[in-house]
Design a protein around this motif. Structure first.
Motif: not given
Length: 79
Positions: A11, A14, A16, A23, A27
Motif C-alpha cells: 500500500y 503505490l 499517490k 490506493r 489497502r
C-alpha cells in the motif's frame, strides 16, 4: 515473516498519482489478506499437528480468495 512484511508495505509503495480509489482498493485487499493469514495461523496453532481440519481448509481458502482479489484489481485497472 518477510513475506507478510512485504505484503503490508504494498500500500505504501503505490504512488499517490494512482488515485485515492486505487490506493483504497489495494489497502483493503492487503488488509484482507493479512487478516486471513492471521486467522489461518491461529487455526493451525490451535489444531493438532497430525490433523487437517475443515477449519484449516476453510481458512486456507479464505487466504487464497483474498489473494485472488489482487489479480482482479489489476484487471479492473487495465480495462
Amino acid at each position: 515473516m518477510k513475506t507478510v512484511l512485504a505484503l503490508s508495505t504494498v500500500y505504501y509503495w503505490l504512488p499517490k498519482s494512482q488515485g485515492v480509489c486505487m490506493r483504497r482498493q489495494v489497502r483493503d485487499a492487503t488488509v484482507e489478506v493479512l487478516e486471513g493469514i492471521t486467522q489461518l495461523l491461529e487455526v493451525i496453532l490451535s489444531s493438532p499437528l497430525q490433523s487437517l481440519s475443515q477449519e484449516q481448509l476453510t481458512s486456507t481458502g479464505s487466504v487464497w480468495s483474498a489473494c485472488d482479489r489482487f489479480t482482479q484489481l489489476a484487471k479492473g485497472q487495465s480495462d
